[in-house]
Write a protein that holds these residues in place. Structure first.
Motif, short mmCIF file in Angstrom:
data_model
loop_
_atom_site.label_atom_id
_atom_site.label_comp_id
_atom_site.label_asym_id
_atom_site.label_seq_id
_atom_site.Cartn_x
_atom_site.Cartn_y
_atom_site.Cartn_z
N GLN A 170 0.83 -1.20 0.00
CA GLN A 170 0.00 0.00 0.00
C GLN A 170 0.87 1.25 0.00
O GLN A 170 0.61 2.21 -0.72
CB GLN A 170 -0.93 0.01 1.20
CG GLN A 170 -1.86 1.21 1.23
CD GLN A 170 -2.83 1.15 2.40
OE1 GLN A 170 -2.54 0.56 3.44
NE2 GLN A 170 -3.98 1.78 2.23
N SER A 171 1.91 1.25 0.79
CA SER A 171 2.83 2.37 0.85
C SER A 171 3.50 2.62 -0.51
O SER A 171 3.62 3.75 -0.95
CB SER A 171 3.89 2.11 1.92
OG SER A 171 4.86 3.12 1.93
N ARG A 172 3.92 1.52 -1.16
CA ARG A 172 4.54 1.66 -2.49
C ARG A 172 3.56 2.20 -3.51
O ARG A 172 3.92 3.06 -4.32
CB ARG A 172 5.12 0.33 -2.95
CG ARG A 172 6.46 0.01 -2.34
CD ARG A 172 6.97 -1.31 -2.90
NE ARG A 172 8.27 -1.64 -2.36
CZ ARG A 172 9.40 -1.60 -3.06
NH1 ARG A 172 9.39 -1.27 -4.32
NH2 ARG A 172 10.54 -1.92 -2.50
N VAL A 173 2.33 1.70 -3.50
CA VAL A 173 1.33 2.16 -4.46
C VAL A 173 1.07 3.65 -4.24
O VAL A 173 1.02 4.43 -5.20
CB VAL A 173 0.02 1.34 -4.36
CG1 VAL A 173 -1.11 1.99 -5.15
CG2 VAL A 173 0.25 -0.09 -4.84
N ARG A 182 1.77 9.36 -5.81
CA ARG A 182 2.27 10.72 -5.51
C ARG A 182 3.30 11.18 -6.52
O ARG A 182 3.34 12.36 -6.87
CB ARG A 182 2.88 10.75 -4.10
CG ARG A 182 1.87 10.89 -2.99
CD ARG A 182 2.55 11.25 -1.65
NE ARG A 182 3.63 10.37 -1.27
CZ ARG A 182 3.48 9.22 -0.60
NH1 ARG A 182 2.28 8.82 -0.24
NH2 ARG A 182 4.53 8.49 -0.30
N ARG A 183 4.16 10.28 -6.97
CA ARG A 183 5.20 10.62 -7.95
C ARG A 183 4.63 10.80 -9.36
O ARG A 183 5.34 11.25 -10.25
CB ARG A 183 6.25 9.53 -7.99
CG ARG A 183 7.11 9.43 -6.78
CD ARG A 183 7.89 8.17 -6.88
NE ARG A 183 9.16 8.20 -6.23
CZ ARG A 183 9.94 7.13 -6.13
NH1 ARG A 183 9.57 5.99 -6.66
NH2 ARG A 183 11.09 7.20 -5.51
N GLY A 184 3.37 10.41 -9.55
CA GLY A 184 2.76 10.54 -10.88
C GLY A 184 3.04 9.37 -11.80
O GLY A 184 2.72 9.43 -12.98
N VAL A 185 3.69 8.31 -11.28
CA VAL A 185 3.92 7.12 -12.10
C VAL A 185 2.57 6.44 -12.37
O VAL A 185 2.27 6.06 -13.50
CB VAL A 185 4.90 6.13 -11.43
CG1 VAL A 185 5.08 4.88 -12.27
CG2 VAL A 185 6.24 6.81 -11.17
N ILE A 186 1.75 6.32 -11.33
CA ILE A 186 0.36 5.88 -11.50
C ILE A 186 -0.47 7.15 -11.56
O ILE A 186 -0.57 7.87 -10.57
CB ILE A 186 -0.10 4.98 -10.33
CG1 ILE A 186 0.73 3.70 -10.27
CG2 ILE A 186 -1.59 4.65 -10.48
CD1 ILE A 186 0.42 2.82 -9.07
N ARG A 187 -1.04 7.42 -12.74
CA ARG A 187 -1.80 8.66 -12.92
C ARG A 187 -3.28 8.49 -12.67
O ARG A 187 -4.01 9.47 -12.58
CB ARG A 187 -1.56 9.21 -14.32
CG ARG A 187 -0.11 9.56 -14.57
CD ARG A 187 0.11 10.25 -15.86
NE ARG A 187 -0.74 9.73 -16.91
CZ ARG A 187 -0.68 10.09 -18.17
NH1 ARG A 187 0.19 10.98 -18.55
NH2 ARG A 187 -1.48 9.57 -19.07
N GLY A 188 -3.75 7.26 -12.61
CA GLY A 188 -5.17 7.04 -12.37
C GLY A 188 -5.55 5.61 -12.70
O GLY A 188 -4.70 4.81 -13.12
N TYR A 189 -6.81 5.33 -12.53
CA TYR A 189 -7.34 4.00 -12.80
C TYR A 189 -8.55 4.18 -13.70
O TYR A 189 -9.26 5.19 -13.59
CB TYR A 189 -7.76 3.32 -11.48
CG TYR A 189 -6.61 3.19 -10.51
CD1 TYR A 189 -5.83 2.05 -10.49
CD2 TYR A 189 -6.28 4.22 -9.64
CE1 TYR A 189 -4.76 1.92 -9.61
CE2 TYR A 189 -5.22 4.11 -8.77
CZ TYR A 189 -4.46 2.96 -8.76
OH TYR A 189 -3.40 2.85 -7.90
N LYS A 190 -8.80 3.23 -14.59
CA LYS A 190 -9.93 3.39 -15.50
C LYS A 190 -10.56 2.05 -15.83
O LYS A 190 -9.92 1.00 -15.71
CB LYS A 190 -9.49 4.09 -16.78
CG LYS A 190 -8.55 3.26 -17.66
CD LYS A 190 -8.22 3.99 -18.93
CE LYS A 190 -7.38 3.10 -19.83
NZ LYS A 190 -7.14 3.72 -21.10
#
Length: 158
Positions: free
Chosen positions: A52-55, A60-68
């Motif tokens: 959870q901390s890694r996700v 926060r870093r913008g590597v994961i920009r969203g979910y769809k």
């Protein structure tokens, strides 16, 4: 250095900080954005709280920009998929083209490309007649010439 160069430097810096475990998490989430923390925990060998901390850090870093959600276009009624190569007829207004096209219904993406066209649009419409209407709207909105390629069958999508 131009702002664009700073953006590339930032992206390279973030990418250099990712490890193999981050890669596993990203691969799983890319294929299934609804993967549970428990599933990610099992796949990485980390505790649920560590995953959870890694996700959260990747978000926060913008590597994961969203979910769809992945939508079945045909079941939604969008049976015509096409690519439209866009070449400006007035290069002094080229930079304005993406912004003027971004809110037009049916245009899913606009990419800057190398080669003769300046941009490649991915579009989805209900019918060939709607595709023609979309093309006419594009031509009324921006000074461009277009070349359209209709998708006959999609074998896979990532």
């Amino acid at each position: 250095m131009a702002n664009n160069d700073h953006g590339m430097d930032d992206a390279r810096s973030i990418a250099s900080q990712l490890d193999d475990t981050d890669g596993v998490i990203l691969d799983i989430l890319e294929n299934n954005g609804r993967a549970t923390l428990s599933h990610l925990s099992e796949a990485t060998g980390l505790s649920v709280s560590a995953v959870q901390s890694r996700v959260q850090k990747l978000e926060r870093r913008g590597v994961i920009r969203g979910y769809k959600a992945i939508i079945d276009d045909e079941r939604r009624g969008l049976t015509v998929n096409a690519y439209i190569a866009v070449t400006p007829t007035d290069y002094s207004r080229e930079a304005d083209i993406p912004d003027k096209l971004k809110d037009i219904n049916g245009i899913m993406s606009c990419d800057s490309v190398a080669g003769s066209p300046s941009f490649m649009l991915t579009v989805r419409t209900e019918s060939p007649a709607k595709l023609e209407e979309l093309l006419n709207l594009i031509h009324r909105t921006v000074p461009v010439s277009t070349e359209t390629t209709i998708v006959l069958k999609r074998y896979f999508s990532m």
